[in-house]
Design a protein around this motif. Structure first.
Motif, PDB file in Angstrom:
ATOM      1  N   UNK A 208      -3.051  12.652  -5.091  1.00  0.00           N
ATOM      2  CA  UNK A 208      -1.660  13.113  -5.151  1.00  0.00           C
ATOM      3  C   UNK A 208      -0.953  12.522  -6.371  1.00  0.00           C
ATOM      4  N   UNK A 209      -1.208  11.250  -6.670  1.00  0.00           N
ATOM      5  CA  UNK A 209      -0.591  10.618  -7.836  1.00  0.00           C
ATOM      6  C   UNK A 209      -1.077  11.269  -9.129  1.00  0.00           C
TER       7      UNK A 209
ATOM      8  N   UNK B  48       5.918   7.687  -1.074  1.00  0.00           N
ATOM      9  CA  UNK B  48       5.533   8.797  -1.961  1.00  0.00           C
ATOM     10  C   UNK B  48       6.650   9.830  -2.047  1.00  0.00           C
ATOM     11  N   UNK B  49       7.247  10.178  -0.925  1.00  0.00           N
ATOM     12  CA  UNK B  49       8.337  11.154  -0.931  1.00  0.00           C
ATOM     13  C   UNK B  49       9.567  10.607  -1.656  1.00  0.00           C
TER      14      UNK B  49
ATOM     15  N   UNK C 243       0.856  -1.185   0.000  1.00  0.00           N
ATOM     16  CA  UNK C 243       0.000   0.000   0.000  1.00  0.00           C
ATOM     17  C   UNK C 243       0.890   1.232   0.000  1.00  0.00           C
ATOM     18  N   UNK C 244       0.297   2.369  -0.364  1.00  0.00           N
ATOM     19  CA  UNK C 244       1.045   3.622  -0.408  1.00  0.00           C
ATOM     20  C   UNK C 244       1.307   4.121   1.008  1.00  0.00           C
TER      21      UNK C 244
ATOM     22  N   UNK D 232      -2.065  17.103  -0.247  1.00  0.00           N
ATOM     23  CA  UNK D 232      -2.711  15.817  -0.531  1.00  0.00           C
ATOM     24  C   UNK D 232      -1.962  14.668   0.130  1.00  0.00           C
ATOM     25  N   UNK D 233      -0.647  14.744   0.143  1.00  0.00           N
ATOM     26  CA  UNK D 233       0.151  13.717   0.819  1.00  0.00           C
ATOM     27  C   UNK D 233      -0.094  13.765   2.325  1.00  0.00           C
ATOM     28  N   UNK D 234      -0.176  14.966   2.887  1.00  0.00           N
ATOM     29  CA  UNK D 234      -0.393  15.106   4.329  1.00  0.00           C
ATOM     30  C   UNK D 234      -1.722  14.499   4.773  1.00  0.00           C
ATOM     31  N   UNK D 235      -2.757  14.603   3.945  1.00  0.00           N
ATOM     32  CA  UNK D 235      -4.060  14.036   4.306  1.00  0.00           C
ATOM     33  C   UNK D 235      -4.230  12.612   3.759  1.00  0.00           C
ATOM     34  N   UNK D 236      -3.168  12.066   3.192  1.00  0.00           N
ATOM     35  CA  UNK D 236      -3.130  10.694   2.667  1.00  0.00           C
ATOM     36  C   UNK D 236      -4.150  10.459   1.552  1.00  0.00           C
TER      37      UNK D 236
END
Length: 153
Positions: free
Chosen positions: A63-64, A28-29, A22-23, A54-58
């Motif tokens: 984000x992708x 992601x970073x 899973x992501x 978007x990354x912070x809120x998963x």
């Protein structure tokens, strides 16, 4: 070869994405650090800030998709489909063409965000930057003259 292309290691990134169940934020970073050329150069812009929110809120899929939009402006999502427990993602330069004429890059994974990012990494691995203008100007033959061949009779 540019520094951005030298730091990209597609087999390593592809294996890392395939192996991930899973992501996660570190994954992601890591993808941003190794496969993205524009995010680091636009560090204080609106679009990278949106991606980081978007990354912070998963919101991994959003984000992708935002990364694909920012990093691959000439590419578009051609197809996202879920079949037999896997997401299939296809990116294309000309999605209006029929499937059999299009050279789309496809990726698949059980997680949607990982399928999208796998396609992004595959495009980075296969996409060679093209010059925007011809490198050699065309030389016209001095004896060349346009000719009209209309027959109205």
């Amino acid at each position: 070869m540019t520094a951005a292309l030298r730091r990209l290691d597609p087999p390593f990134l592809s294996q890392q994405l395939r192996a991930a169940p899973a992501m996660t934020r570190p994954l992601m970073l890591d993808i941003i650090a190794h496969a993205c050329r524009r995010v680091p150069t636009l560090a204080e812009g609106k679009r990278p800030a949106r991606i980081m929110r978007l990354i912070d809120v998963e919101a991994w899929a959003d984000a992708a998709l935002a990364l694909i939009e920012l990093e691959l402006p000439m590419w578009q999502v051609r197809r996202i489909a879920y079949d037999e427990g896997e997401w299939h993602c296809a990116l294309s330069r000309a999605r209006e063409l029929p499937d059999w004429l299009d050279a789309a890059v496809e990726a698949r994974h059980s997680d949607l965000a990982l399928a999208l990012l796998s396609a992004l990494v595959e495009v980075r691995a296969t996409d060679v930057p093209r010059p925007r203008v011809p490198s050699v100007p065309p030389v016209l033959d001095p004896l060349y003259a346009p000719l009209t061949c209309d027959n109205f009779g």
